[in-house]
Design a protein around this motif. Structure first.
Motif, short mmCIF file in Angstrom:
data_model
loop_
_atom_site.label_atom_id
_atom_site.label_comp_id
_atom_site.label_asym_id
_atom_site.label_seq_id
_atom_site.Cartn_x
_atom_site.Cartn_y
_atom_site.Cartn_z
N ILE A 59 -64.93 -55.90 94.98
CA ILE A 59 -64.85 -56.86 94.20
C ILE A 59 -63.66 -58.25 95.09
N ILE A 60 -64.36 -60.08 95.63
CA ILE A 60 -63.57 -60.53 96.06
C ILE A 60 -62.05 -60.29 95.43
N GLN A 61 -61.22 -60.32 96.47
CA GLN A 61 -60.13 -61.28 95.69
C GLN A 61 -59.55 -62.35 96.74
N TYR A 70 -55.95 -70.74 93.75
CA TYR A 70 -55.82 -69.78 92.58
C TYR A 70 -53.94 -68.76 92.01
N GLN A 71 -53.55 -68.84 94.32
CA GLN A 71 -51.95 -69.04 94.48
C GLN A 71 -51.72 -69.87 93.68
N ASP A 95 -52.16 -59.23 98.81
CA ASP A 95 -51.86 -59.91 99.87
C ASP A 95 -51.24 -60.82 100.49
N ASP A 164 -50.54 -60.47 89.21
CA ASP A 164 -51.67 -60.40 89.74
C ASP A 164 -52.88 -59.66 89.86
N SER A 165 -53.58 -59.15 88.85
CA SER A 165 -53.94 -58.26 88.83
C SER A 165 -55.28 -57.98 89.15
N ASP A 167 -59.88 -56.72 88.92
CA ASP A 167 -59.84 -56.13 87.37
C ASP A 167 -59.68 -55.61 86.45
N GLN A 197 -53.69 -62.49 84.83
CA GLN A 197 -54.77 -62.72 85.73
C GLN A 197 -55.53 -62.88 84.56
N GLU A 199 -58.97 -63.90 84.08
CA GLU A 199 -60.63 -63.44 83.58
C GLU A 199 -61.31 -64.89 83.16
N HIS A 204 -66.80 -63.23 80.89
CA HIS A 204 -66.18 -61.77 80.33
C HIS A 204 -65.63 -61.96 79.41
N TYR A 232 -65.11 -66.58 93.24
CA TYR A 232 -65.27 -65.55 92.03
C TYR A 232 -66.30 -65.67 90.93
N ILE A 237 -61.62 -68.99 86.83
CA ILE A 237 -60.71 -67.54 86.09
C ILE A 237 -59.58 -68.26 85.09
N1 SPM Z 1 -54.02 -62.70 95.51
C1 SPM Z 1 -54.73 -62.90 94.96
C2 SPM Z 1 -55.47 -61.56 94.65
C3 SPM Z 1 -56.79 -62.01 93.29
N2 SPM Z 1 -56.12 -61.14 91.98
C4 SPM Z 1 -57.12 -61.51 91.11
C5 SPM Z 1 -58.46 -61.37 91.86
C6 SPM Z 1 -59.75 -61.10 90.05
C7 SPM Z 1 -60.89 -61.03 90.98
N3 SPM Z 1 -62.03 -60.82 89.94
C8 SPM Z 1 -62.21 -62.22 89.75
C9 SPM Z 1 -63.63 -62.35 88.79
C10 SPM Z 1 -63.21 -63.35 88.18
N4 SPM Z 1 -64.45 -63.76 87.14
#
Ligand code: SPM
Length: 287
Positions: A59-61, A70-71, A95, A164-165, A167, A197, A199, A204, A232, A237
């Protein structure tokens, strides 16, 4: 172990049962790191168009090109909503990118950071200096532990907790369940804010509904803020927020020009607009 880490004809595709029938692909020039840690498969790719990309269990972070949205939102929405955040807990996000953003807040005196997998931190320090710089802040105390156990057993209380989890599959699963949220609530000071986090309500729905239900049951004030992240799936998200009384939808403090100049995504206008949801998602929020 699922069929993760699949590169076909030079393209990595994120394919996961959580969003069956949807894939997101990026072209990969080089595999820079690939190893199964004690907790998860960790892959670091050099992509053709998005710089380096961190992938956990397929899964792409993040990618270097679009990680900032996101951050910044995970950190600045709860921190600017709080009038005086002095103690902050960050769970996950090995990270260091969320830590980098938390560090931009001068009222913050202490940042406790809890990450289950030290190998993610090591990979980030080696390959992602633009994010790992978050660890250089002298206010950061690193705890290598399961975040769920950390909040269950912690004796400290915080003004803001950020989760910051990954999935809700693998190591992140317990972080989407009610007992974890109950522990988060116990670890907040009066008026404290938790941001997790959240989603995507496009992909989802069940998971987001569950998070919203838990926050509705536990927190007098709650909200869900949108974040655009092109890499994502769905390009979207959210951050799910609950507070013990503090309003969430507007920044409570001025955003210093010296901070705003260092941000690419977050602003006062973005903070307020992020809580405006599509009609179907607003109905989800209202239960
Ligand atoms: N610090 C960055 C870490 C990212 N953490 C969250 C990753 C979520 C990955 N899945 C996203 C799916 C969204 N639909």
């Amino acid at each position: 172990m699922k069929n993760y880490n699949k590169i076909e004809k030079g393209w990595f595709s994120e394919i996961c049962p959580m969003w069956e029938g949807v894939a997101l692909s990026l072209q990969v020039d080089e595999v820079l790191y690939s190893n199964k840690s004690q907790f998860q498969q960790i892959d670091l790719y050099q992509t053709r168009s998005h710089g380096k990309m961190l992938v956990l269990d397929g899964i792409i972070q993040l990618t270097e090109r679009d990680e900032f949205g996101y951050q910044e939102m995970m950190a600045h929405v709860p921190l600017f909503a709080h009038p005086n955040p002095e103690t902050v807990l960050v769970i996950g996000g090995g990270d260091g990118g969320v830590l980098r953003e938390v560090g931009k807040h001068s009222p913050v005196k202490q940042i406790d950071f809890c990450e289950i997998d030290p190998e993610v931190i090591a990979v980030s320090k080696k390959f992602l200096p633009g994010m790992a710089c978050g660890f250089d802040d002298p206010r950061v105390n690193i705890h290598i532990r399961d975040g769920n156990a950390f909040v269950r057993e912690c004796h400290q209380v915080y003004e803001v907790i950020i989760v910051d989890s990954s999935d809700p599959v693998g190591p992140g699963e317990a972080l989407f369940e009610r007992p974890f949220y109950e522990n988060l609530k116990q670890a907040l000071r009066p008026g404290g804010i938790v941001a997790t986090q959240g989603e995507s309500f496009f992909l989802h729905q069940e998971c987001v509904e569950n998070l919203i239900r838990i926050t509705r049951e536990l927190f007098p004030v709650r909200g869900y803020a949108n974040i655009l992240v092109p890499t994502y799936p769905g390009g979207h998200i959210g951050v799910c927020l609950g507070s013990l009384g503090t309003e969430l939808v507007k920044p409570a403090r001025e955003i210093p020009a010296t901070v705003q100049d260092r941000l690419k995504y977050y602003s006062r206008q973005v903070h307020e607009a992020a809580f405006v949801l599509p009609h179907f998602a607003r109905k989800m929020m209202e239960g």
